[in-house]
Write a protein that holds these residues in place. Structure first.
Motif, PDB file in Angstrom:
ATOM      1  N   LEU A 151      69.126  19.554  38.120  1.00 32.52           N
ATOM      2  CA  LEU A 151      67.951  19.180  38.788  1.00 32.52           C
ATOM      3  C   LEU A 151      67.465  17.637  38.855  1.00 32.52           C
ATOM      4  O   LEU A 151      66.691  16.937  39.657  1.00 32.52           O
ATOM      5  CB  LEU A 151      66.613  19.894  38.098  1.00 32.52           C
ATOM      6  N   PHE A 171      61.947  16.631  42.278  1.00 37.65           N
ATOM      7  CA  PHE A 171      61.286  17.486  41.272  1.00 37.65           C
ATOM      8  C   PHE A 171      59.868  17.086  40.931  1.00 37.65           C
ATOM      9  O   PHE A 171      59.535  15.968  40.962  1.00 37.65           O
ATOM     10  CB  PHE A 171      61.945  17.469  39.883  1.00 37.65           C
ATOM     11  N   ALA A 229      60.906  21.942  42.937  1.00 37.03           N
ATOM     12  CA  ALA A 229      61.784  21.209  43.474  1.00 37.03           C
ATOM     13  C   ALA A 229      62.234  21.413  44.876  1.00 37.03           C
ATOM     14  O   ALA A 229      62.066  22.479  45.572  1.00 37.03           O
ATOM     15  CB  ALA A 229      62.974  21.053  42.646  1.00 37.03           C
TER      16      ALA A 229
END
Length: 195
Positions: free
Chosen positions: A41, A48, A63
């Motif tokens: 991520l 995010f 996200a």
């Protein structure tokens, strides 16, 4: 509730993401788990967000992953929702809907043509599928690098035609995604909304 860009590497966020991954592997066969860990991520293609209460307690996360570029090297046209998760104590308070509103607003600001997601077919994911359907998502075929999988449901939402805001870099600007949208009761009932 405050929703803003955040780091998936923050301690409380990592714990929530670890819980998310644990549930995904407990619910789906390993080859059908497409959830991202906190390291994935951090990729430049991913934006995010976290939702926090007024005291800073983590309520949830979500996200937006940039998927492709338009012909000729133009801006990306397709985004994927990833890592939607509501913390246990915050379930039923509209956190997932508020996060989804922010993610979709950012996708529209960037000028994306559509946003898609993958979630599970099991009953565990039924609240997530209902959440997305309420927001206009419809089932579709696999997209990106996904393939047909009896454990996956693919959904997509066509976004209004438009151009990115002037000066758009593909990343949220200060305040561009900081305000949550309207909340809905029992949004996703706390179930993860997307891998």
């Amino acid at each position: 509730m405050q929703i803003s860009p955040d780091s998936p590497a923050a301690d409380d966020v990592r714990r929530l993401l670890d819980e998310h991954l644990t549930d995904m592997f407990a619910t789906s066969p390993a080859e059908s788990v497409h959830a991202l860990d906190h390291t994935a991520l951090l990729a430049p293609s991913v934006t995010f967000w976290t939702a926090r209460d007024d005291d800073g307690a983590l309520l949830g996360c979500g996200a937006l992953k940039e998927l492709d570029d338009a012909p000729g090297g133009a801006d990306a046209t397709h985004g994927e929702i990833k890592s939607m998760r509501t913390a246990g104590p915050a379930r039923g308070r509209g956190v997932a809907s508020a996060l989804l509103d922010v993610v979709l607003a950012e996708a529209e600001r960037r000028g994306y043509a559509r946003v898609s997601l993958e979630t599970g077919t099991q009953d565990y994911f039924a609240p997530a599928r209902r959440l997305y359907a309420r927001h206009g998502f419809a089932e579709c075929g696999p997209f990106g690098s996904y393939v047909l999988d009896p454990n996956s449901v693919f959904m997509t939402l066509e976004l209004p035609a438009g151009r990115p805001a002037q000066g758009s870099t593909g990343r949220p600007t200060e305040g561009s995604a900081g305000a949550p949208g309207p909340t809905e009761g029992a949004a996703a009932a706390g179930a993860p909304a997307a891998s």
